[in-house]
Write a protein that holds these residues in place. Structure first.
Motif, mmCIF file in Angstrom:
data_model
loop_
_atom_site.group_PDB
_atom_site.id
_atom_site.type_symbol
_atom_site.label_atom_id
_atom_site.label_comp_id
_atom_site.label_asym_id
_atom_site.label_seq_id
_atom_site.Cartn_x
_atom_site.Cartn_y
_atom_site.Cartn_z
ATOM 1 N N HIS A 1 49.640 -16.791 -52.578
ATOM 2 C CA HIS A 1 50.550 -16.098 -51.668
ATOM 3 C C HIS A 1 49.496 -15.241 -52.254
ATOM 4 O O HIS A 1 50.193 -13.781 -52.729
ATOM 5 C CB HIS A 1 51.548 -16.024 -53.119
ATOM 6 N N SER B 1 57.500 -16.729 -42.226
ATOM 7 C CA SER B 1 57.275 -17.318 -43.991
ATOM 8 C C SER B 1 58.933 -17.310 -44.315
ATOM 9 O O SER B 1 59.536 -18.500 -45.103
ATOM 10 C CB SER B 1 56.635 -16.375 -44.302
ATOM 11 N N HIS C 1 60.917 -20.303 -45.635
ATOM 12 C CA HIS C 1 61.102 -19.937 -46.873
ATOM 13 C C HIS C 1 62.896 -20.790 -47.620
ATOM 14 O O HIS C 1 63.472 -21.298 -48.581
ATOM 15 C CB HIS C 1 60.888 -18.992 -48.111
ATOM 16 N N SER D 1 60.911 -10.550 -47.526
ATOM 17 C CA SER D 1 59.975 -10.856 -47.356
ATOM 18 C C SER D 1 58.561 -10.115 -46.086
ATOM 19 O O SER D 1 59.527 -9.854 -45.767
ATOM 20 C CB SER D 1 60.423 -12.306 -46.519
ATOM 21 N N GLY E 1 52.965 -13.658 -45.065
ATOM 22 C CA GLY E 1 52.705 -14.705 -45.711
ATOM 23 C C GLY E 1 51.429 -14.633 -46.107
ATOM 24 O O GLY E 1 50.343 -14.384 -45.904
ATOM 25 N N GLU F 1 49.982 -20.556 -45.529
ATOM 26 C CA GLU F 1 50.976 -20.915 -44.906
ATOM 27 C C GLU F 1 50.637 -19.869 -43.471
ATOM 28 O O GLU F 1 51.328 -20.574 -42.125
ATOM 29 C CB GLU F 1 51.528 -19.846 -44.969
#
Length: 347
Positions: free
Chosen positions: A105, A166, A170, A292, A295, A299
């Protein structure tokens, strides 16, 4: 030796972008030199070039949706070779050792990731983005673009694609799930395509029905106008996931009411103003209000592979570099369907 390349830059806040030259660093041990072929225009480019998100670094070369061909690699590079099709997104480095970086991340690096432009690299020099002929990036922040996507429609995936993929992944978008996408623009149109490809039932929530035909063509099953109060009555308690791609302030209580018990309203658009929220909108129904940010690198590669498998690319209008300033005004006027991409051969 550094390399001098042509680019388009804003000399100061709110100044028009003009043709100029910049220096790219020498290709180091683990660096990749990319011949940029296409660069997408993101709304955040406009915000930053106009210094609307805080103090910025000028001159500024925007652009974090980069697609091109590897021209040279450093002796320690193992993942790429000359001639490979590659992309670079919103960040070009991070600390690499904090927990978010080690878990894939990098966008949440505790020291702060190094942005593709309007940032400062580990060498202390400003970073310059994709509105240019070439860029040098450490290999860990370069991704491969599969053959199933042409480079022009792949460029916006490096921001718009991963920004929507992403959170949809998720929060479990897929068969049996109902997903609503607020806004059918540069982000929203990719959200619709990706949610549909993931197998979800997709609804677009837009101010009007003006783009309804487009929405249905892109993969939406339903399309509603949020300017019609009946929409909020009819759709109450309908969705597992609502993805908000707009940067305008919303009546979050009204949108939270559209969620099922335990549903999530996820924001990827970022209004400049603080929002007002009655917490009972969350408490009733165990609902989730989330955000969010793009990513991680792994990812992002996963997203590109997914898009290639499903033949997904951005809907674009290809422009010459001399049209960048006009394109900025058209983005502000919502006059693009759905992403401008610069043909960097015209720089």
């Amino acid at each position: 030796m550094t390399t001098t390349v042509t680019a388009y830059a804003a000399a100061s806040a709110k100044a028009p972008l003009e043709r100029t030259t910049i220096e790219r660093r020498t290709v180091g041990e683990h660096d990749v030199l990319i011949d940029i072929r296409f660069a997408g225009i993101c709304h955040s480019d406009i915000h930053q070039a106009r210094e609307e998100w805080g103090e910025a670094i000028f001159p500024m070369v925007p652009g974090h949706e980069i697609a091109g061909i590897v021209e040279k690699v450093g002796p320690g590079v193992t993942r790429f070779k000359v001639g490979d099709r590659v992309g670079v997104g919103c960040m070009v480095d991070s600390c690499g050792v904090c927990e978010p970086c080690r878990s894939g991340h990098e966008q949440h690096c505790l020291e702060g990731n190094i942005q593709t432009y309007n940032g400062v690299g580990k060498d202390g020099e400003p970073t310059y983005g994709g509105y240019s002929q070439k860029v040098v990036v450490t290999e860990g922040f370069v991704v491969g673009i599969p053959d199933g996507i042409s480079l022009d429609v792949a460029a916006p995936l490096l921001c718009a694609g991963i920004t929507t993929y992403s959170p949809l992944k998720h929060w479990g978008a897929g068969p049996g799930k109902k997903v609503a996408v607020i806004g059918l623009g540069g982000l929203g149109h990719m959200g619709v395509k990706i949610a549909h490809a993931l197998g979800a039932e997709v609804t677009v929530l837009s101010q009007s029905l003006r783009k309804k035909d487009d929405g249905l063509r892109l993969g939406a099953d339903h399309y509603y106008a949020t300017s019609d109060p009946k929409t909020f009555e009819e759709l109450a308690g309908s969705f597992d996931i609502i993805l908000s791609t707009v940067s305008a302030p919303l009546d979050f209580g009204a949108y939270l009411n559209l969620l099922k018990v335990g549903g999530a309203l996820v924001n990827v658009g970022a209004p400049e103003e603080p929002i007002a929220l009655n917490l009972f909108s969350l408490i009733g129904g165990n609902k989730i209000l989330a955000g969010s940010a793009i990513g991680g690198i792994a990812e992002t590669q996963e997203m590109l592979d997914f898009c290639a498998e499903h033949r997904l690319g951005a809907e674009i209008e290809l422009i010459a570099a001399a049209e960048i300033n006009e394109a900025y005004e058209r983005v502000l006027g919502s006059d693009v369907r759905y992403r401008f991409v610069i043909d960097t051969a015209t720089i």
